[in-house]
Design a protein around this motif. Structure first.
Motif, PDB file in Angstrom:
ATOM      1  N   ILE A  40      34.652  -5.802  19.246  1.00  0.00           N
ATOM      2  CA  ILE A  40      34.791  -4.491  18.617  1.00  0.00           C
ATOM      3  C   ILE A  40      34.556  -4.641  17.118  1.00  0.00           C
ATOM      4  CG2 ILE A  40      36.372  -2.603  18.098  1.00  0.00           C
ATOM      5  CD1 ILE A  40      37.764  -3.162  20.752  1.00  0.00           C
ATOM      6  N   LYS A  41      33.586  -3.906  16.601  1.00  0.00           N
ATOM      7  CA  LYS A  41      33.305  -3.937  15.171  1.00  0.00           C
ATOM      8  C   LYS A  41      34.160  -2.929  14.406  1.00  0.00           C
ATOM      9  CE  LYS A  41      30.030  -5.635  13.340  1.00  0.00           C
ATOM     10  NZ  LYS A  41      29.865  -6.874  12.529  1.00  0.00           N
ATOM     11  N   ASP A  42      34.338  -1.750  14.999  1.00  0.00           N
ATOM     12  CA  ASP A  42      35.131  -0.723  14.319  1.00  0.00           C
ATOM     13  C   ASP A  42      35.546   0.346  15.317  1.00  0.00           C
ATOM     14  OD1 ASP A  42      36.427   0.535  12.246  1.00  0.00           O
ATOM     15  OD2 ASP A  42      34.710   0.435  10.893  1.00  0.00           O
ATOM     16  N   VAL A  43      36.579   1.076  14.963  1.00  0.00           N
ATOM     17  CA  VAL A  43      37.082   2.173  15.794  1.00  0.00           C
ATOM     18  C   VAL A  43      37.229   3.406  14.908  1.00  0.00           C
ATOM     19  CG1 VAL A  43      38.982   3.011  17.222  1.00  0.00           C
ATOM     20  CG2 VAL A  43      38.318   0.605  17.333  1.00  0.00           C
ATOM     21  N   TYR A  44      36.702   4.536  15.381  1.00  0.00           N
ATOM     22  CA  TYR A  44      36.797   5.788  14.646  1.00  0.00           C
ATOM     23  C   TYR A  44      37.590   6.778  15.488  1.00  0.00           C
ATOM     24  CZ  TYR A  44      32.729   3.658  12.397  1.00  0.00           C
ATOM     25  OH  TYR A  44      31.872   2.781  11.786  1.00  0.00           O
ATOM     26  N   LEU A  71      37.241   9.691  20.190  1.00  0.00           N
ATOM     27  CA  LEU A  71      37.313   8.258  19.930  1.00  0.00           C
ATOM     28  C   LEU A  71      35.913   7.664  19.965  1.00  0.00           C
ATOM     29  CD1 LEU A  71      38.976   5.603  19.614  1.00  0.00           C
ATOM     30  CD2 LEU A  71      39.042   5.494  22.120  1.00  0.00           C
ATOM     31  N   GLU A  72      35.536   6.981  18.892  1.00  0.00           N
ATOM     32  CA  GLU A  72      34.268   6.281  18.831  1.00  0.00           C
ATOM     33  C   GLU A  72      34.538   4.799  18.599  1.00  0.00           C
ATOM     34  OE1 GLU A  72      31.553   7.913  16.030  1.00  0.00           O
ATOM     35  OE2 GLU A  72      31.977   9.992  16.595  1.00  0.00           O
ATOM     36  N   VAL A  73      33.897   3.955  19.396  1.00  0.00           N
ATOM     37  CA  VAL A  73      34.096   2.514  19.292  1.00  0.00           C
ATOM     38  C   VAL A  73      32.741   1.857  19.038  1.00  0.00           C
ATOM     39  CG1 VAL A  73      35.003   0.446  20.396  1.00  0.00           C
ATOM     40  CG2 VAL A  73      36.023   2.667  20.918  1.00  0.00           C
ATOM     41  N   GLU A  74      32.666   1.079  17.977  1.00  0.00           N
ATOM     42  CA  GLU A  74      31.429   0.345  17.672  1.00  0.00           C
ATOM     43  C   GLU A  74      31.556  -1.070  18.240  1.00  0.00           C
ATOM     44  OE1 GLU A  74      28.791  -1.182  13.822  1.00  0.00           O
ATOM     45  OE2 GLU A  74      30.501   0.174  13.533  1.00  0.00           O
ATOM     46  N   ILE A  75      30.636  -1.406  19.155  1.00  0.00           N
ATOM     47  CA  ILE A  75      30.690  -2.684  19.871  1.00  0.00           C
ATOM     48  C   ILE A  75      29.471  -3.523  19.521  1.00  0.00           C
ATOM     49  CG2 ILE A  75      30.823  -3.787  22.136  1.00  0.00           C
ATOM     50  CD1 ILE A  75      33.274  -2.165  21.477  1.00  0.00           C
ATOM     51  N   PHE A 105      36.656  -0.058  28.863  1.00  0.00           N
ATOM     52  CA  PHE A 105      37.520   0.243  27.734  1.00  0.00           C
ATOM     53  C   PHE A 105      38.734   1.038  28.221  1.00  0.00           C
ATOM     54  CE2 PHE A 105      33.184  -0.041  26.293  1.00  0.00           C
ATOM     55  CZ  PHE A 105      33.258  -0.786  25.135  1.00  0.00           C
ATOM     56  N   SER A 157      41.905   3.223  26.469  1.00  0.00           N
ATOM     57  CA  SER A 157      42.527   3.724  25.241  1.00  0.00           C
ATOM     58  C   SER A 157      43.782   4.504  25.604  1.00  0.00           C
ATOM     59  CB  SER A 157      41.560   4.625  24.466  1.00  0.00           C
ATOM     60  OG  SER A 157      41.321   5.830  25.175  1.00  0.00           O
TER      61      SER A 157
END
Length: 249
Positions: free
Chosen positions: A189-193, A208-212, A224, A226
């Protein structure tokens, strides 16, 4: 990687690289005779603790310590890594360095950074050493702190004005927030928005946005999960599960 095991050394600007400090091998004992330092911290506090400057808060001691900010300061940490890294990615996270720095790991240049308020990271699998044997598992992290900026207007928004910790006589600088070594799998996971939106009838919608990042050669199916729960009030736990195919990065 925070703590009291750091070492520091003063050099004239530009002389540290000429002397080869960035090329010291991981098992070298050179840094053992450097001055003790702490991370997180700052240069003046480290020098005060070892008696190199007098208490900057007392009298006009801050004026007498102005020589500090005209040098570059090298911070070093030697550490061991013994775990198997075959299926892992390793990253160094720097949460805050004031103001400008250059960074090496085991002689490998990782990069430079400017700006006291922005964190930054480096992937280090290419540079880190890992082994069950003590000598082969040794690593050395070297950080060069450049002399701090002398004119606040030139770095406004990227460094705090120097009218605080040691009055206006000293420009603060140092590794003032933690450094962390993070281990992950090869898909990470690079980042979570999280984007909340209040709607009509006292309802709320959360996107929810997840950068993978998938660092492997083939796409992977990733599941995933959440959960959302009220922090300062009672609420139901809302759980969402979904699967996505993640292409190589």
């Amino acid at each position: 990687m925070s703590g009291f095991k750091w070492k520091m050394k003063m050099m004239l600007p530009g002389e540290g690289i000429k002397a080869g400090l960035h090329e010291l091998p991981p098992e070298d004992i050179e840094t053992l005779v450097w001055n003790a330092a702490q991370v997180p911290g700052d240069v003046y506090t480290d020098l005060w603790k070892i008696g190199a400057i007098d208490d900057p808060y007392f009298g006009r001691n801050s004026v007498k310590a102005q020589w500090v900010m005209h040098y570059e300061w090298w911070y070093s940490l030697q550490f061991n890594v013994t775990q198997n890294l075959t299926d892992q990615l390793v990253r160094l996270d720097f949460e805050g360095v004031d103001y400008a720095c250059d960074i090496w790991l085991n002689g490998h240049f990782l990069g430079s950074h400017e700006g006291a308020f922005s964190g930054f990271s480096f992937d280090i699998n290419h540079a880190i050493r890992s082994s069950k044997k003590n000598l082969a598992s040794s690593n050395i992290l070297m950080i060069r702190l450049a002399p701090p900026p002398q004119v606040n207007a030139k770095v406004a928004g990227r460094k705090t004005p120097w009218f605080g910790d040691y009055w206006r006589d000293l420009i603060p600088f140092g590794i003032y927030r933690p450094i962390k070594m993070v281990y992950t799998g090869k898909t990470r996971i690079k980042d979570v928005y999280l984007r909340p939106k209040i709607e009509a009838n006292n309802n709320a919608k959360v996107t929810l946005e997840v950068e993978i990042e998938n660092t492997e050669a083939e796409a992977k199916d990733i599941t995933f999960t959440s959960t959302i729960q009220g922090k300062n009030f009672k609420s139901d736990i809302i759980t969402t599960v979904f699967t996505e195919k993640i292409a190589p990065w």
